[in-house]
Design a protein around this motif. Structure first.
Motif, PDB file in Angstrom:
ATOM      1  N   LEU A  38     -13.783  41.481  33.215  1.00  0.00           N
ATOM      2  CA  LEU A  38     -12.941  41.391  32.024  1.00  0.00           C
ATOM      3  C   LEU A  38     -11.488  41.076  32.378  1.00  0.00           C
TER       4      LEU A  38
ATOM      5  N   PRO B 170      -7.694  41.481  30.319  1.00  0.00           N
ATOM      6  CA  PRO B 170      -7.095  42.004  29.089  1.00  0.00           C
ATOM      7  C   PRO B 170      -6.398  40.927  28.267  1.00  0.00           C
TER       8      PRO B 170
ATOM      9  N   PHE C 159      -4.387  48.732  31.797  1.00  0.00           N
ATOM     10  CA  PHE C 159      -4.658  47.315  31.529  1.00  0.00           C
ATOM     11  C   PHE C 159      -3.381  46.534  31.259  1.00  0.00           C
TER      12      PHE C 159
ATOM     13  N   SER D 272      -1.724  39.251  30.788  1.00  0.00           N
ATOM     14  CA  SER D 272      -2.769  39.142  29.775  1.00  0.00           C
ATOM     15  C   SER D 272      -3.241  37.698  29.616  1.00  0.00           C
TER      16      SER D 272
ATOM     17  N   PHE E 239     -10.499  42.610  25.447  1.00  0.00           N
ATOM     18  CA  PHE E 239     -10.672  41.865  26.685  1.00  0.00           C
ATOM     19  C   PHE E 239     -11.417  40.554  26.468  1.00  0.00           C
TER      20      PHE E 239
END
Length: 228
Positions: free
Chosen positions: A95, A97, A110, A114, A213
């Motif tokens: 994953l 974020p 997290f 991104s 995610f």
């Protein structure tokens, strides 16, 4: 950096071993090279959303310094090899974020570079909260029944309730066909909106986190619904 989530289904005769790992696995996990954040999570009955525990179903969420560190753990670490030998199924997602706000035990694990996801790409959503002890009756009266319906929402591939401690530390993980369908549920489902209103009005949580995610890849079988 990389985030992973594994859903683990133990063999029927491994319930006692699995439950013991909630305590004994913490020390070896702290020594894993490149592991920045890790939580072993239990699950409840009724796809994780019941108050009684499901001693065969667990989750493992981790944040790694690199993909190489994650690959070394999942490929070679003795603890993970034991899990592989004692399970009927393991499903693991890699994953990245998209959005994460709030805290998990005082940190946002997290909070790193991104990503963005197209509206029609699959997304995984985590909601996690530490429930105030005196608020637990109201939480379980309103939130648990609504959370349990997520698995049947349009666009949901699978959903599960997880938690670090029974009753008071709870999380929901849901895997959606697209961000668009997830937002439709979040903003248009009347029962869900009512729970959000009550959460704020009655101050149920001492700590909470919401994270979304992008799903980079998955492998294995979830067993609630098959994923590959």
């Amino acid at each position: 950096m990389l985030t992973t989530l594994s859903i683990i289904t133990l063999l029927p005769n491994q319930r006692r071993w699995g439950f013991a790992q909630m305590g004994t696995a913490q020390q070896p996990l702290r020594r894993v090279a490149g592991l920045r954040f890790a939580r072993l999570l239990g699950s409840g009955a009724d796809n994780g959303f019941g108050a009684l525990p499901n001693l065969r179903r667990y989750g493992f969420m981790a944040v790694w310094e690199s993909e190489a560190a994650a690959e070394a753990f999942f490929g070679q670490h003795p603890l993970w090899q034991q899990y592989q030998q004692r399970t009927t199924a393991i499903w693991t997602a890699r994953l990245a974020p998209i959005k994460a706000h709030g805290l998990w035990d005082g940190v946002n694990p997290f909070d790193y570079a991104s990503e963005t996801a197209a509206p029609d790409e699959p997304v995984l959503v985590l909601t996690r909260a530490a429930i105030r002890l005196l608020k637990t009756p109201r939480f379980w009266r309103y939130v648990a029944p609504v959370s349990a319906t997520i698995a049947d929402a349009p666009g949901v591939r699978a959903a599960i309730g997880l938690g670090e401690l029974p009753i008071v530390r709870q999380a929901t993980v849901s895997l959606w066909d697209s961000a668009r369908q997830m937002q439709d549920y979040a903003y248009r489902n009347e029962k869900h909106k009512e729970v959000i209103r009550l959460t704020r009005q009655e101050d149920w949580y001492s700590e909470e986190m919401f994270a979304r995610f992008r799903v980079l890849s998955t492998e294995g079988v979830w067993e609630l619904r098959s994923e590959s």
